[in-house]
Scaffold this active site. Structure first.
Site, PDB file in Angstrom:
ATOM      1  N   LYS A 173       0.865  -1.181   0.000  1.00 54.00           N
ATOM      2  CA  LYS A 173       0.000   0.000   0.000  1.00 54.00           C
ATOM      3  C   LYS A 173       0.902   1.231   0.000  1.00 54.00           C
ATOM      4  O   LYS A 173       1.419   1.641   1.028  1.00 54.00           O
ATOM      5  CB  LYS A 173      -0.899  -0.006   1.240  1.00 54.00           C
ATOM      6  N   GLY A 206      -5.000   5.719   3.150  1.00 55.14           N
ATOM      7  CA  GLY A 206      -4.492   4.874   4.216  1.00 55.14           C
ATOM      8  C   GLY A 206      -5.523   4.559   5.275  1.00 55.14           C
ATOM      9  O   GLY A 206      -5.589   3.438   5.792  1.00 55.14           O
ATOM     10  N   SER A 207      -6.351   5.543   5.623  1.00 56.49           N
ATOM     11  CA  SER A 207      -7.331   5.352   6.683  1.00 56.49           C
ATOM     12  C   SER A 207      -8.431   4.384   6.289  1.00 56.49           C
ATOM     13  O   SER A 207      -9.150   3.871   7.156  1.00 56.49           O
ATOM     14  CB  SER A 207      -7.947   6.699   7.079  1.00 56.49           C
ATOM     15  N   GLY A 210      -5.604   1.133   3.744  1.00 55.22           N
ATOM     16  CA  GLY A 210      -4.540   0.661   4.627  1.00 55.22           C
ATOM     17  C   GLY A 210      -5.092  -0.047   5.848  1.00 55.22           C
ATOM     18  O   GLY A 210      -4.610  -1.121   6.238  1.00 55.22           O
ATOM     19  N   GLU A 248       9.104   1.782  11.285  1.00 53.60           N
ATOM     20  CA  GLU A 248      10.169   2.783  11.177  1.00 53.60           C
ATOM     21  C   GLU A 248       9.468   4.125  11.124  1.00 53.60           C
ATOM     22  O   GLU A 248       8.836   4.465  10.123  1.00 53.60           O
ATOM     23  CB  GLU A 248      11.025   2.516   9.936  1.00 53.60           C
ATOM     24  N   CYS A 282      12.948  11.263   7.800  1.00 57.26           N
ATOM     25  CA  CYS A 282      12.808  10.960   9.225  1.00 57.26           C
ATOM     26  C   CYS A 282      14.138  11.079   9.947  1.00 57.26           C
ATOM     27  O   CYS A 282      14.170  11.335  11.158  1.00 57.26           O
ATOM     28  CB  CYS A 282      12.215   9.565   9.399  1.00 57.26           C
ATOM     29  N   GLU A 383       8.480  16.834  15.194  1.00 56.64           N
ATOM     30  CA  GLU A 383       9.059  16.625  13.865  1.00 56.64           C
ATOM     31  C   GLU A 383       8.406  17.567  12.858  1.00 56.64           C
ATOM     32  O   GLU A 383       7.191  17.538  12.668  1.00 56.64           O
ATOM     33  CB  GLU A 383       8.855  15.175  13.427  1.00 56.64           C
TER      34      GLU A 383
END
Length: 488
Positions: A173, A206-207, A210, A248, A282, A383
């Site tokens: 995905k 994704g929601s 995924g 990750e 990241c 972040e």
């Protein structure tokens, strides 16, 4: 024409909505892409479960799986220019960077192929006359691989290669905004001879898509690279299902410049560590600690280097920073810079989007350096995922370690010093998964990668990266011709 997606080895239109792939540099349309429906998800996973169980795959020899991965590597290298441009169109990174990522993906496939051929199970003997034991590794089954938008081709091959080498099937995905390269990878694996049904590429939100993939009862492993909030959500799903995860996640990586550092080398390395990929990494070295004795000298040179970086169209040669992924993310990065100002920070360079001229249609942001904040500031703790560096002074080494570790994240760190004994001690004291000493953002596929704390769970890459997609079984073989004695 609407692009088809890859469902259990078949190219066809997904039964979900159609989305647009946009070029971040100017918001022009790359392609119209069909997306998966929940029915497509169920079909892909059910067929994947059948495919990995087939004897010709489950019982295939390691060199047979390796042959496919070697072929994948060869195809990627042969098409490096085309794939690099497609990656650039997908996420706005400069061509030089996407070319390096594409070649990295080829190297990953080749390394995993070699590692697959040389993995051995163990004869775990002990001093027992009546039995012997053996430990073997077997596939987990259907793997859900969910990848980010910032480095799709590298992230996707980094999951596909070891999962398939381990004898599994994979439901990939990709990030909704960068799906083009994932679909192209499906063609490459198909061309390389991957049996039908072992790979699906399901484009979608994704929601919805995924979530449906990872919650499916036949999915037995989740491998995810992306934001910490999503990773935490996936970890809850995995816990409910009692399945393994490789996560990750985010980072707020500290970079440390000690008083004996080579200032020129360190300044260029720090700039590269935060501003390459336009900070959309990241592992970006976004918190900088500089020893007070060299602070002014170092900062002056760092500002000079930063002002010399070229922000521009990612298809133009010599550009250092391309576009951010989209206008929404651009607004998020700028909001953090404005927050830093409210927190008392001073912007030394950058601090604004490019809103005039040829780049106005894209999502371009100047590389930014902020001083005047302490490590507890929100800008230093969260972040940003953009080209924003916060610089702080330090005096005491114990306090430095405490501040560097004062973060919910623990993905990576950088150290610049000529004293390797001190560098080693400091590296061991930092609560992170990767430490670079007198370099930054260098990678080897043979070195495990992952984070501490909220930066993730598990490790990818290296020989053990294949075993992360397998489960271990112990087998006992009786050697005695006598029946088992009853214990008194």
């Amino acid at each position: 024409m609407v692009k088809e997606i890859y469902i259990a080895g078949e190219w066809r239109l997904g039964r979900g909505d159609t989305i647009q792939s946009l070029f971040p540099a100017d918001q022009s349309v790359n392609a119209e892409i069909s997306t998966a429906s929940l029915d497509d998800v169920n079909e892909a996973i059910e067929k994947a479960d059948l495919a990995w169980r087939k004897a010709e795959w489950r019982n295939s020899m390691p060199h047979e799986r390796a042959r496919i991965l070697y072929k994948v590597a060869d195809i990627i290298e042969a098409r490096v220019d085309e794939l690099s441009k497609l990656q650039t169109r997908d996420n706005g990174k400069p061509l030089a960077e996407t070319r390096a990522l594409t070649l990295s993906a080829a190297a990953t496939a080749r390394y995993v192929a070699a590692a697959c051929e040389t993995l051995n199970d163990e004869l775990t003997t002990q001093r027992a006359p009546d039995f012997m034991t053996m430990s073997v590794h077997e596939p987990v089954g259907v793997v859900a691989a969910i990848t980010p938008w910032n480095s799709p081709i590298a992230s996707e091959v980094q999951k596909l290669a070891p999962a398939l080498a381990g004898g599994n099937a994979v439901i990939l995905k990709p990030a909704e905004v960068t799906s083009l390269i994932a679909l192209e990878l499906a063609k490459i694996f198909e061309e390389a001879g991957l049996p039908k049904g072992l790979l699906s590429v399901l484009v979608g939100r994704g929601s919805v898509i995924g979530d449906a993939i990872v919650k499916h009862p036949l999915v037995r492993k989740i491998s995810f690279t992306g934001g910490t909030s999503t990773g935490r959500h996936l970890a809850h799903i995995a816990a409910d299902k009692l399945i393994t995860t490789s996560l990750e996640l985010g980072g707020k990586s500290p970079t440390i410049v000690m008083q004996d550092a080579d200032i020129e080398l360190a300044a260029k390395g720090v700039a590269y560590g935060i501003f390459s990929s336009a900070g959309q990494a990241c592992i970006a070295g976004s918190r900088l600690f500089v020893h007070r004795s060299i602070y002014d000298q170092f900062l002056t040179r760092l500002v000079e280097i930063t002002k010399g970086l070229r922000v521009g169209h990612p298809e133009t040669a010599g550009v250092h920073l391309g576009s951010l992924i989209n206008p929404k993310h651009l607004a998020s990065v700028d909001a953090y810079v404005q927050l830093a100002k409210k927190e008392g920070g001073q912007v030394l360079v950058g601090g604004q989007a490019l809103t005039e001229g040829d780049l106005a249609k894209g999502s371009f942001y100047l590389p930014t350096i902020i001083t005047g904040l302490n490590n507890s500031a929100q800008t230093c703790q969260e972040e940003i995922f953009g080209p924003v560096l916060v610089v702080m002074k330090y005096d005491d080494e114990a306090d430095l370690i405490a501040q560097a570790n004062d973060s919910c994240f623990g993905l990576a760190a950088g150290i610049w010093t000529e004293n390797y004994r001190k560098a080693w001690q400091l590296a061991r004291a930092l609560e992170v998964g990767t430490v670079w000493i007198n370099t930054y953002k260098k990678f080897s596929i043979s070195a495990p990668f992952g984070g501490f704390k909220e930066s993730g769970i598990g490790r990818e890459k290296g020989r053990l990266g294949i075993l992360a997609y397998m489960q271990q079984k112990s087998i006992y073989m009786g050697l005695s011709e006598q029946p088992n004695p009853w214990c008194d």
